[in-house]
Design a protein around this motif. Sequence first.
Motif, short mmCIF file in Angstrom:
data_model
loop_
_atom_site.label_atom_id
_atom_site.label_comp_id
_atom_site.label_asym_id
_atom_site.label_seq_id
_atom_site.Cartn_x
_atom_site.Cartn_y
_atom_site.Cartn_z
N SER A 284 0.83 -1.21 0.00
CA SER A 284 0.00 0.00 0.00
C SER A 284 0.86 1.26 0.00
CB SER A 284 -0.93 0.00 1.22
OG SER A 284 -0.17 -0.07 2.43
N SER A 285 2.08 1.13 -0.53
CA SER A 285 3.03 2.25 -0.51
C SER A 285 3.60 2.50 -1.90
CB SER A 285 4.19 1.94 0.46
OG SER A 285 3.72 1.66 1.76
N GLU A 509 -3.12 7.08 9.77
CA GLU A 509 -3.71 7.66 8.56
C GLU A 509 -3.50 9.17 8.48
OE1 GLU A 509 -4.46 5.83 6.29
OE2 GLU A 509 -4.82 3.90 7.24
N PHE A 535 1.84 6.83 2.20
CA PHE A 535 1.02 8.03 2.40
C PHE A 535 -0.26 7.65 3.14
CE2 PHE A 535 3.55 8.97 -1.40
CZ PHE A 535 4.05 10.22 -1.08
N LYS A 537 -3.87 6.68 4.06
CA LYS A 537 -4.93 5.96 3.34
C LYS A 537 -4.39 5.24 2.10
CE LYS A 537 -8.33 9.33 4.94
NZ LYS A 537 -9.35 10.34 4.56
N GLU A 539 -2.55 6.26 -0.31
CA GLU A 539 -2.54 7.04 -1.56
C GLU A 539 -1.21 6.85 -2.30
OE1 GLU A 539 -4.74 11.08 -1.20
OE2 GLU A 539 -3.70 10.78 0.71
N HIS A 540 -1.26 7.08 -3.60
CA HIS A 540 -0.07 7.09 -4.47
C HIS A 540 0.73 5.79 -4.36
CE1 HIS A 540 -0.89 11.33 -5.00
NE2 HIS A 540 -0.83 11.51 -3.69
N ASN A 541 0.07 4.67 -4.11
CA ASN A 541 0.82 3.42 -3.99
C ASN A 541 1.16 2.89 -5.38
OD1 ASN A 541 -1.25 1.17 -4.82
ND2 ASN A 541 -2.38 2.57 -3.48
N TYR A 560 3.20 16.46 -2.22
CA TYR A 560 2.06 15.87 -1.52
C TYR A 560 1.36 16.90 -0.64
CZ TYR A 560 -0.67 13.00 1.63
OH TYR A 560 -1.71 12.47 2.38
N LEU A 575 5.72 11.99 -7.47
CA LEU A 575 4.29 11.96 -7.73
C LEU A 575 3.98 12.45 -9.14
CD1 LEU A 575 2.88 13.31 -4.34
CD2 LEU A 575 3.48 10.97 -5.00
#
Length: 686
Positions: A284-285, A509, A535, A537, A539-541, A560, A575
Amino acid sequence: MVFLLLAFGFVVFISCNLANPITRSILSKSPKGMLELWVDLLNRTPEEPQSGETRFIFPYTLVKKSVVHAVLAAFTYVFMEWVFTLGKPSFLDSLNWGEKLEVFLINGIAVAVLMVLSLGAIVLLDILFTPLVPSFRKYAIHLPVSFLLTCLCLLLIDNFTYTIINFSTYDVSTSVKILYAFAFFSGVIAFVWIFSKNIAQGDNPGLSNFKLIIALLLSVPSLVLLGIGFISKSSDKSEQVGSAAGNSLPNIILLSTDALTSENMSVYGYERDTTPFIRELASSSLVGLNHFTNSTYSPGSETALLTGKLAITTRVLYYPNTLQGKDAYQHLPGILKSYGYRTVSLGVDYFVDTEALNFQNAFDVVNCRKETRLIPTGYLSNFDNEVYFFNTLEERISDRLLNIFLIKDIQNPFSLVVQADDNTKEDQWRMTCFYSELDNAIRTKIPLFAHIHMMGTHGDQYYPNVRLFSDGIVQSEPNMVDFYDDAILDYDRLVQRMVQELIKIGQYENTVLVLYSDHSQQYDARDRIPLIIHFPKGEHNGVIKTNTQNIDIVPTILDYLKIDQPAWIEGQSLLQKNEPDRLMISASSVEREFGQTGIPFLPQKNLKPPFYQFGALTIIQCQNWYQVDLQKSILTYGELESYEYPCPVDVLDTKVEIQKRVADLLSERGFSLPKDWYLSSEAPAD
């Protein structure tokens, strides 16, 4: 303001003396006339009170002599420390002789002012105590000078014993510390007795005038320099950047462990499961598959990461290199502080110490201690070099005094690195400090930025808490892989405990967690190191297949947070889409030396133009690597092993183009390349 007051006083002095025929003749008699008037003015004593008067008799003569002694002692103290600093690798190496002299003079007058203020406080107490204790004035007035001279003696003895027999106040038992403390106390008393006896006997008028003249010759030019500096020097503070989006800012944690190679991490495909938790976290990263350092040693690497600048820009590779000028103010923690973050840096003293590296307006807490600088440079940014030296003076003596008086246990920073079992204990101490800062952030509702550098994976000996891969094996050789893998597993458990704590307090989170390393196990810039950014939640995984480098972390975080990026940042946000063929640049130093103290440094004799401390550059473009030996003008090249997703050959630069781009990079950053600079190229040996 100081310069203007000095100028005003000088004008008044001249005007008054020109108005008097007697003093006017003295002024016009010879160039020494003005000095004679100054000496005469300072030698005057007040009229004695008439019989029956009860007014307080101010001790003019005693105070005047004490002030002269204080000024001379202050400049002597600073001079000896200045000479000591000149004689070893230090930030003074990068200054010209005019700047070095300015550091001495301005620090001399700064210490002198502190001494005079101390005398002023004692004179005020004199009004209260002398009527009750007549001997108070005789002895107390000499305490500031006596204390300073005893401090100087302690430093001189400690420098001598540490250099000659490797014995210092840092490495002694409690009983020896007590002996040092007793000797220090005795030294202060001895100096007080000497000064009180000499003043009671009276100085030879010639000697007294000589002392006064020397004090004036030191003080007046120093005050003039100080005033000119306030008027003419421009501040190097970086400008504030744009505004952050939204009111709720996440915690940001940069968590590294020293000398970690991604090849030994199961999250990157290693056959041993050395990182089971990080492997789960990575799902999730944002994961950098081909991530590289920007410097092969910790000081240069961490500086590049926190500033978002290449080492060839900041000129920081290894001590005695420190940030200078505007570079000292241009960094991620400084930007985040301007948005209300509490900033914390936790690393091993000296080697990963942002105060020692001269990060200014950066961290509220460094290595579990609050701002220790007596004068934060940001408040006197016109005098960065002078204040940095002043803070060094203060730290050198305060550490020793705190140590010998058993107030604080101060350790030799080199022993913290070479004794790996201590590293494990120090890592635990750093995490305790971090959790305390995290609790404080939750309580105060202030976002936390933490930069943490762990040492458990630092070789060449390892002391893992749990022996899984090394069970039953004796650590008989340097950098044994079984012990190294267990040290990595320790790091994995440390990350797991941190995440569990963040979840427990409801901050997981609301936290950006960055896992990385300063360099690889073998200090080779071609080895890949980890980069995993989680990040809030998830995000950006995903996986970044193109090359990335440590200086990309700062722009990624700012992106971010939706904070406008300053023009000085040289990395690129991960990103955003980046060109796959961009260059990764890493710098290595010239050969280091180990002094008698055991601490490595870059010797001045090896720092030769035009590249000085830079021994080599490593350039990585997709699957190709190039190493430029700057001292021998040789270019070697090859391909990275086991490189996934290689670039098409037609988008890659040729060796000639690489040399041109390297030359441009160096020239743009102020390196004076030899005319027609040419690199002979050779493929590496098989």
